[in-house]
Design an enzyme around this catalytic site. Structure first.
Site, mmCIF file in Angstrom:
data_model
loop_
_atom_site.group_PDB
_atom_site.id
_atom_site.type_symbol
_atom_site.label_atom_id
_atom_site.label_comp_id
_atom_site.label_asym_id
_atom_site.label_seq_id
_atom_site.Cartn_x
_atom_site.Cartn_y
_atom_site.Cartn_z
ATOM 1 N N LYS A 182 52.296 28.208 28.049
ATOM 2 C CA LYS A 182 52.298 29.603 28.496
ATOM 3 C C LYS A 182 53.706 30.148 28.326
ATOM 4 O O LYS A 182 54.671 29.377 28.303
ATOM 5 C CB LYS A 182 51.888 29.680 29.966
ATOM 6 C CG LYS A 182 51.432 31.031 30.419
ATOM 7 C CD LYS A 182 49.943 31.258 30.197
ATOM 8 C CE LYS A 182 49.525 32.645 30.593
ATOM 9 N NZ LYS A 182 48.061 32.786 30.668
ATOM 10 N N ASP A 222 48.305 38.016 27.677
ATOM 11 C CA ASP A 222 48.038 37.856 29.116
ATOM 12 C C ASP A 222 48.442 39.213 29.724
ATOM 13 O O ASP A 222 48.464 40.224 28.986
ATOM 14 C CB ASP A 222 48.857 36.679 29.692
ATOM 15 C CG ASP A 222 48.470 36.327 31.126
ATOM 16 O OD1 ASP A 222 47.450 35.644 31.306
ATOM 17 O OD2 ASP A 222 49.166 36.734 32.074
HETATM 18 N N1 LIG Z 1 43.727 38.363 28.809
HETATM 19 C C1 LIG Z 1 43.127 37.201 28.835
HETATM 20 O O1 LIG Z 1 42.495 36.776 27.868
HETATM 21 C C2 LIG Z 1 43.175 36.366 30.055
HETATM 22 C C3 LIG Z 1 43.730 36.811 31.230
HETATM 23 N N2 LIG Z 1 43.650 36.050 32.352
HETATM 24 C C4 LIG Z 1 44.189 36.516 33.616
HETATM 25 O O2 LIG Z 1 43.514 37.699 34.019
HETATM 26 C C5 LIG Z 1 44.383 38.517 34.803
HETATM 27 C C6 LIG Z 1 44.432 39.903 34.208
HETATM 28 O O3 LIG Z 1 44.961 39.816 32.890
HETATM 29 P P1 LIG Z 1 44.682 40.938 31.785
HETATM 30 O O4 LIG Z 1 43.489 41.725 32.150
HETATM 31 O O5 LIG Z 1 44.750 40.272 30.493
HETATM 32 O O6 LIG Z 1 45.987 41.801 31.927
HETATM 33 P P2 LIG Z 1 46.182 43.351 31.704
HETATM 34 O O7 LIG Z 1 47.622 43.567 31.537
HETATM 35 O O8 LIG Z 1 45.262 43.861 30.665
HETATM 36 O O9 LIG Z 1 45.697 43.916 33.097
HETATM 37 C C7 LIG Z 1 46.249 43.471 34.284
HETATM 38 C C8 LIG Z 1 45.583 44.221 35.396
HETATM 39 O O10 LIG Z 1 46.003 43.712 36.636
HETATM 40 C C9 LIG Z 1 46.521 44.769 37.411
HETATM 41 N N3 LIG Z 1 47.613 44.231 38.200
HETATM 42 C C10 LIG Z 1 48.730 43.598 37.776
HETATM 43 N N4 LIG Z 1 49.488 43.265 38.819
HETATM 44 C C11 LIG Z 1 48.813 43.675 39.904
HETATM 45 C C12 LIG Z 1 49.075 43.615 41.275
HETATM 46 N N5 LIG Z 1 50.198 43.062 41.731
HETATM 47 N N6 LIG Z 1 48.153 44.130 42.116
HETATM 48 C C13 LIG Z 1 47.013 44.691 41.658
HETATM 49 N N7 LIG Z 1 46.721 44.794 40.367
HETATM 50 C C14 LIG Z 1 47.617 44.297 39.515
HETATM 51 C C15 LIG Z 1 47.019 45.791 36.417
HETATM 52 O O11 LIG Z 1 47.068 47.068 36.975
HETATM 53 C C16 LIG Z 1 45.922 45.683 35.360
HETATM 54 O O12 LIG Z 1 44.789 46.395 35.749
HETATM 55 C C17 LIG Z 1 45.713 37.757 34.853
HETATM 56 O O13 LIG Z 1 45.731 36.942 35.988
HETATM 57 C C18 LIG Z 1 45.647 36.888 33.607
HETATM 58 O O14 LIG Z 1 46.481 35.753 33.718
HETATM 59 C C19 LIG Z 1 42.998 34.850 32.351
HETATM 60 C C20 LIG Z 1 42.448 34.359 31.221
HETATM 61 C C21 LIG Z 1 42.577 35.035 29.959
HETATM 62 O O1 LIG Z 2 43.832 33.016 24.464
HETATM 63 C C1 LIG Z 2 44.808 32.398 24.838
HETATM 64 O O2 LIG Z 2 45.397 31.553 24.191
HETATM 65 C C2 LIG Z 2 45.434 32.743 26.162
HETATM 66 C C3 LIG Z 2 44.506 32.837 27.299
HETATM 67 C C4 LIG Z 2 45.266 32.733 28.560
HETATM 68 O O3 LIG Z 2 46.450 32.996 28.613
HETATM 69 C C5 LIG Z 2 44.601 32.254 29.743
HETATM 70 O O4 LIG Z 2 43.541 31.650 29.623
HETATM 71 O O5 LIG Z 2 45.135 32.426 30.851
#
Ligand SMILES: NC(=O)C1=CN([C@@H]2O[C@H](COP(=O)(O)OP(=O)(O)OC[C@H]3O[C@@H](n4cnc5c(N)ncnc54)[C@H](O)[C@@H]3O)[C@@H](O)[C@H]2O)C=CC1
Ligand SMILES: O=C(O)CCC(=O)C(=O)O
Length: 503
Positions: A182, A222
């Protein structure tokens, strides 16, 4: 020094030497002699603190020592400690049966490599900025390091290590050959212009490029890193190396990306949830669902909930949440996608829309619901939130975000028999389709939307089955999917580490 003293001193040194040699030899033997199982008696022996000496230490005592040492080594890495402690608690029954795994676990807590670097860049007004870049290459036992990049002001080594550690076990659960890593930066994308984002991504990649590669380490997105950022990062990698290769995933579909990758984490979460509900004689249809976040994961989670007949009631961002009495419609979801992905605005700007109630500075967990899907960030559900969920009728929680429930919240789920899909299983769909993107890049082929979606559905079903099986073997009960996910993910990586020797 007189002769007597010299003789005594040499004797003491020799005794310490022999003791240490015997101790390390014993430790070594434990790891390599995988076939020797402990006797019933030795596994059942309870340890008190007093007994906790080197040669009497049972699995629980050895595990406590490992955790203590990890904390002493990096005392300020709270998020990393939390992630490790959660896993270690659930692995204890395995360690009690198979003590060869303890020393492997200890080794697994130390990243193979942790990189930190300077990222200097310039904003549009000509002002110079310095941010910190990170890439933790945690574990390559089952494949190249794989995991996202997070751009958020809170990013530090502890956050990157917790995420990288989770990623090792998550990637193992996908059944695809991917190790765990990561990275990210404390750069804050909020309020930055497109050019500033591009400048930063280029500066970040101008260092990262020398540490990654399609068979070595394959980053992705992420929080704060989506398709736009992956584009700028990939462009810079290609410019420096002159290589057009699958070094990042989440690429645009015209330049090596996979269909369904943007949707994969949110869709996969709902597929996992659906499997978990079916296994417990429940369905998604008509269920009221609280979703947090409004980014990539939350958006496609809501889309899939609508496909499967559930009623998503809420979405949130870091400043508040929206509640829609009759459920978020496809039209509203489309508007939210435009607001977040194109205009890059706040949910508060929707507060004047008649069917929406906007709650400033709050999280959605106090609303009545059947199911809760945290899709924003770590530790967004604490004890009070979990109690409110239980009180308001919630019977299932599945995690789109990484580590969104703190340890107290997890205890409350457990005590109240909440169906709980832990992050490393429930949100593994994203990295799974990243793995499929890597396969397509290697084959120089593109699979159709239907092909990728079918593979994703199968992977999520297999992940659920693996977590269910390991839960019934080692968990506190048959629905202890937390233990199931940790154990199923761990065994594959640990066995691979043992096969490859002490590295
Ligand atoms: N993008 C991916 O493929 C993956 C993401 N994740 C996890 O999912 C979560 C969301 O990631 P994404 O949707 O990709 O990011 P993103 O940047 O697209 O969205 C993040 C969201 O979380 C909200 N956010 C951030 N900090 C916050 C806080 N302190 N309080 C309330 N809301 C908050 C933001 O406003 C936004 O809506 C993270 O924990 C990330 O690690 C997990 C697996 C894969
Ligand atoms: O698609 C990836 O390699 C990243 C996904 C990721 O960061 C997560 O699973 O939290």
């Amino acid at each position: 020094m007189n002769k007597k003293k010299l003789f005594f001193g040499l004797g003491a040194l020799a005794a310490v030497g022999i003791g240490a040699f015997t101790y390390f030899k014993l430790k070594d033997t434990k790891e390599t002699e995988s076939s020797k199982k402990p006797t019933e008696k030795s596994t059942k022996k309870k340890t008190t603190k007093k007994q906790c000496k080197k040669f009497e230490c049972n699995a629980e005592c050895q595990l406590n020592n490992i955790i203590k040492k990890m904390k002493e080594r990096d005392p300020n890495q709270n998020e990393f400690h939390q992630a490790v402690e959660e896993v270690s608690k659930t692995l204890l029954p395995l360690f009690e049966k198979e003590d060869k795994y303890l020393s492997v676990f200890e080794r697994m807590l130390e990243p193979e490599r942790a990189l930190q670097f300077r990222v200097p860049w310039m904003d549009e007004a000509g002002k110079k900025h310095i941010n910190r870049g990170f890439r933790v290459q945690f574990n390559s036992a089952i494949g190249p390091y794989k995991g996202g990049l997070r751009f958020h002001p809170t990013v530090n080594l502890s956050i990157v290590k917790f995420l990288g550690f989770e990623q090792i076990l998550k990637n193992s659960l996908t059944t695809l050959p991917m190790g765990g890593g990561k990275g990210g930066s404390d750069f804050d994308p909020k309020g930055k212009s497109n050019i500033e984002i591009m400048n930063f991504c280029r500066a970040f990649m101008s260092e990262l490029y020398r540490h990654i590669g399609p068979n070595c380490d394959v980053p992705a997105g992420d929080i704060g890193v989506g398709g736009r950022e992956i584009g700028y990062l990939y462009g810079m990698y290609k410019k420096i190396t002159a290589q057009n290769e699958g070094v990042l995933t989440g690429k645009g579909r015209n330049w090596g990306g996979s269909l369904i990758r943007p949707e994969a984490t949110g869709y996969g979460l709902v597929y996992y949830l659906d499997n978990m509900l079916q296994a417990n004689n429940k369905t998604l249809k008509g269920k009221k669902v609280l979703v947090s976040g409004s980014g990539n994961v939350a958006q496609y989670c809501v889309e899939k909930l609508l496909d499967l007949g559930a009623i998503p009631l809420t979405m949130s961002d870091s400043t508040g949440y929206i509640f829609v009495e009759g459920g978020i419609t496809r039209k509203l979801l489309q508007d939210i996608m435009t607001l977040k992905n194109v205009k890059r605005g706040r949910l508060s700007s929707l507060s004047k829309v008649s069917e929406i109630k906007y709650h400033d500075g709050k999280r959605p967990w106090g609303e009545e619901c059947d199911i809760a899907l945290p899709c924003a960030t770590q530790n967004e559900i604490n004890k009070e939130d979990a109690l409110a969920l239980v009180k308001n009728g919630c019977f299932a929680v599945a995690e789109g975000a990484n580590m969104p429930s703190d340890p107290d919240a997890q205890d409350i789920y457990m005590k109240n028999q909440i169906l709980y899909g832990p992050a490393k299983a429930a949100n593994a769909g994203g990295v799974a389709v990243s793995g499929l993107e890597m396969s397509q890049n290697s084959l120089r082929m593109n699979w159709t939307r239907e092909e990728v979606d079918e593979k994703l559905q199968n992977i999520m079903k297999n992940i659920f089955n693996a977590t269910q099986q390991a839960a019934s073997l080692y968990g506190k009960n048959d629905i202890d999917y937390l233990a199931g996910a940790n154990i199923a993910g761990f065994i594959k990586v640990a066995d691979s580490m043992i096969n490859q020797g002490i590295l």
